[in-house]
Write a protein that holds these residues in place. Sequence first.
Motif, PDB file in Angstrom:
ATOM      1  N   GLY A   1      32.289  -5.009  13.044  1.00 11.15           N
ATOM      2  CA  GLY A   1      31.926  -4.489  14.366  1.00 11.15           C
ATOM      3  C   GLY A   1      30.433  -4.371  14.563  1.00 11.15           C
ATOM      4  O   GLY A   1      29.692  -5.352  14.440  1.00 11.15           O
TER       5      GLY A   1
ATOM      6  N   ASN B   1      35.540   0.430  17.736  1.00  8.91           N
ATOM      7  CA  ASN B   1      35.778  -0.224  19.012  1.00  8.91           C
ATOM      8  C   ASN B   1      36.287   0.784  20.037  1.00  8.91           C
ATOM      9  O   ASN B   1      36.910   1.782  19.683  1.00  8.91           O
TER      10      ASN B   1
ATOM     11  N   THR C   1      33.657  -1.680  25.198  1.00  7.93           N
ATOM     12  CA  THR C   1      33.328  -1.766  23.781  1.00  7.93           C
ATOM     13  C   THR C   1      31.859  -2.054  23.540  1.00  7.93           C
ATOM     14  O   THR C   1      31.224  -1.420  22.688  1.00  7.93           O
TER      15      THR C   1
ATOM     16  N   GLN D   1      29.449   0.441  21.475  1.00  7.32           N
ATOM     17  CA  GLN D   1      28.824   0.086  20.211  1.00  7.32           C
ATOM     18  C   GLN D   1      27.315   0.246  20.266  1.00  7.32           C
ATOM     19  O   GLN D   1      26.683   0.667  19.283  1.00  7.32           O
TER      20      GLN D   1
END
Length: 224
Positions: A19, A142, A184, A188
């Motif tokens: 991620g 996420n 997302t 992030q």
Amino acid sequence: MGRNAPLSGRVVLLTGADGPAEAMTRRLLSQGARVALAGAVAASAGLATAPGSRVLALPCNLDSPAETGRVVDTVIDRFGRLDHLVNLVATRTCPVPLMELDPLSLSHTLQRDLVMPLAWTQRAYWRWMAAHGGSVVNVVANAVRDHPQDTVLAGLTELTEWLAAELTPQVDVHTLVPNPAFATAAYQAGITDVLPDVLTRRGNRIRGPVLVLTEECVDPPRAA
């Protein structure tokens, strides 16, 4: 970066899903930290191979609690300390009703997203933090919406509350989760921005063990 950087001289172990791992690692480095990467995050491109890097890559099997001991021991042997543990929790989408979900699949999800963060915390605590203090931050990697991930998030919230109560005041324990409306990519970027503050308990963002990150990325409220 100077000696007065918030994480100067500190060591962070980042584990779990990939991620936002590379962006988070660069952010931690910019704040003065040395960073060890374990599991999928160890493959972050270009971070662990540069000459003179303050990054240590430690590939391992993230499904094996036994691997946590080897990794934590290596981090302390190489860097001399372990101040902060960051567990990236995958919570990957599995868009099926619970009545149609393979129980073995759910078992694997709980092992990866609940059992392993606890295993990392236990090893870091007994090997270093019980005597020297530190912090643990579980980061949902996420922005998730509904489905079985709600079960994981509920379990992770309970685990965080339990650990925070048990380990205070020696070790701070937090979990960062997204607001349900958060995209997302924005989420992030937000966790990368706030992570150093959560690790060092700076500013007004820290209100309880479970922190919900909003699009403003300011003062995430405590989860209900």
